[in-house]
Design an enzyme around this catalytic site. Structure first.
Site, short mmCIF file in Angstrom:
data_model
loop_
_atom_site.label_atom_id
_atom_site.label_comp_id
_atom_site.label_asym_id
_atom_site.label_seq_id
_atom_site.Cartn_x
_atom_site.Cartn_y
_atom_site.Cartn_z
N PHE A 24 0.89 -1.03 0.06
CA PHE A 24 0.15 0.07 0.08
C PHE A 24 0.91 1.26 -0.20
O PHE A 24 1.48 1.33 0.72
CB PHE A 24 -0.64 0.00 1.26
CG PHE A 24 -1.83 1.13 1.48
CD1 PHE A 24 -2.92 1.28 0.60
CD2 PHE A 24 -1.36 2.28 2.19
CE1 PHE A 24 -3.76 2.59 0.73
CE2 PHE A 24 -2.34 3.44 2.15
CZ PHE A 24 -3.28 3.56 1.32
N GLY A 25 0.69 2.13 -0.87
CA GLY A 25 1.54 3.35 -1.06
C GLY A 25 0.53 4.48 -0.87
O GLY A 25 -0.75 4.36 -1.25
N TYR A 26 0.90 5.44 0.02
CA TYR A 26 0.31 6.72 0.53
C TYR A 26 1.05 7.99 0.13
O TYR A 26 0.20 9.00 0.36
CB TYR A 26 -0.14 6.69 1.78
CG TYR A 26 0.87 6.46 2.76
CD1 TYR A 26 1.59 5.40 3.23
CD2 TYR A 26 1.56 7.68 3.40
CE1 TYR A 26 2.79 5.03 4.18
CE2 TYR A 26 2.68 7.52 4.07
CZ TYR A 26 3.37 6.08 4.32
OH TYR A 26 4.42 6.20 4.91
N GLY A 27 1.98 7.86 -0.33
CA GLY A 27 2.77 8.98 -0.61
C GLY A 27 3.44 9.11 -2.13
O GLY A 27 2.76 8.82 -2.90
N SER A 28 4.67 9.11 -2.23
CA SER A 28 5.30 9.05 -3.50
C SER A 28 5.19 7.86 -4.19
O SER A 28 4.82 7.90 -5.31
CB SER A 28 6.73 9.52 -3.57
OG SER A 28 7.44 8.29 -2.84
N GLU A 99 13.10 3.70 0.34
CA GLU A 99 12.30 4.15 1.55
C GLU A 99 13.44 4.22 2.66
O GLU A 99 12.76 4.20 3.87
CB GLU A 99 10.99 3.50 1.91
CG GLU A 99 10.17 3.54 0.66
CD GLU A 99 9.38 4.84 0.43
OE1 GLU A 99 9.49 5.46 1.42
OE2 GLU A 99 9.31 4.93 -0.79
C1 SIN Z 1 4.23 5.73 0.27
O1 SIN Z 1 4.51 6.34 -0.61
O2 SIN Z 1 3.72 4.88 0.75
C2 SIN Z 1 5.69 6.06 1.45
C3 SIN Z 1 6.12 7.58 1.48
C4 SIN Z 1 6.83 8.17 0.30
O3 SIN Z 1 7.69 7.43 -0.24
O4 SIN Z 1 6.39 9.16 -0.04
#
Ligand code: SIN
Length: 193
Positions: A24-28, A99
């Site tokens: 699951f990704g929530y940012g980049s 990360e």
């Molecule tokens: C993510 O995107 O899930 C982690 C945070 C990021 O890399 O911006």
């Protein structure tokens, strides 16, 4: 905890015997999928809120002028929308490197809809990591983002791409959109000088 989490994450073998794992990704990870995946689906997780509380020295800032990127903080009742990717376990070597500045792999329940969910992984930078920047006023966060840039580009680009991706997902993230509004005003003021 040291900021570099690669060795800790490489010992995380929860899904190693599986052919594929949901990430699951929530940012980049929503807007920059620089890794192979088998499927991609909009999803959400419950009990976590997205916050620009993680410092970035390696991607969107430098040691002298760190940027800010998102992490998740526990919050009762919160829903965090994002993008889930079905990947093979080998892909984690690349993701652990990407990360590495404070993010640890964590097992989470990923929801595709009210009825459909699965166990998977996500990366969280908790307040124990050395790069944690912590809470700040949303206008202050926008100031910091406006000034920062690093090897992956300007910090403002990260914020704007994330806000755009969340709009496309139909997610109304008050924190991200408030910081975006402050940033756009700052940029207009700077351009008008
Ligand atoms: C993510 O995107 O899930 C982690 C945070 C990021 O890399 O911006």
């Amino acid at each position: 905890m040291s900021a570099d989490t690669i060795s800790i994450n490489s010992q995380m073998n929860h899904f190693d015997s599986h052919d594929s794992v949901w990430l699951f990704g929530y940012g980049s990870i929503i807007f920059k999928a620089d890794f192979p995946f088998l499927q991609r689906r909009p999803a959400h997780i419950a009990g976590w809120a997205r916050r620009f509380w993680q410092g970035s020295h390696d991607h969107r800032g430098t040691a002298e002028a760190p940027g800010r990127v998102v992490t998740l903080v526990p919050q009762e009742g919160a829903i965090c929308a994002g993008m889930a990717y079905l990947i093979t376990p080998e892909v984690f070597a690349h993701l652990d490197h990407r990360e590495k500045n404070g993010y640890l792999r964590v097992v989470a329940e990923i929801h595709f809809s009210e009825e459909e969910k699965t166990d998977g992984l996500l990366y969280i930078a908790s307040e124990e990591n050395a790069a944690f920047a912590g809470p700040a006023d949303e206008e202050e966060i926008a100031w910091q983002i406006a000034r920062a840039a690093g090897p992956s580009g300007r910090n403002s680009e990260y914020l704007l791409l994330l806000a755009q991706a969340l709009r496309e997902l139909g997610s109304d993230d008050a924190h991200v959109f408030a910081i975006e509004r402050h940033l756009l005003r700052l940029e207009r003021e700077t351009a008008g000088r």
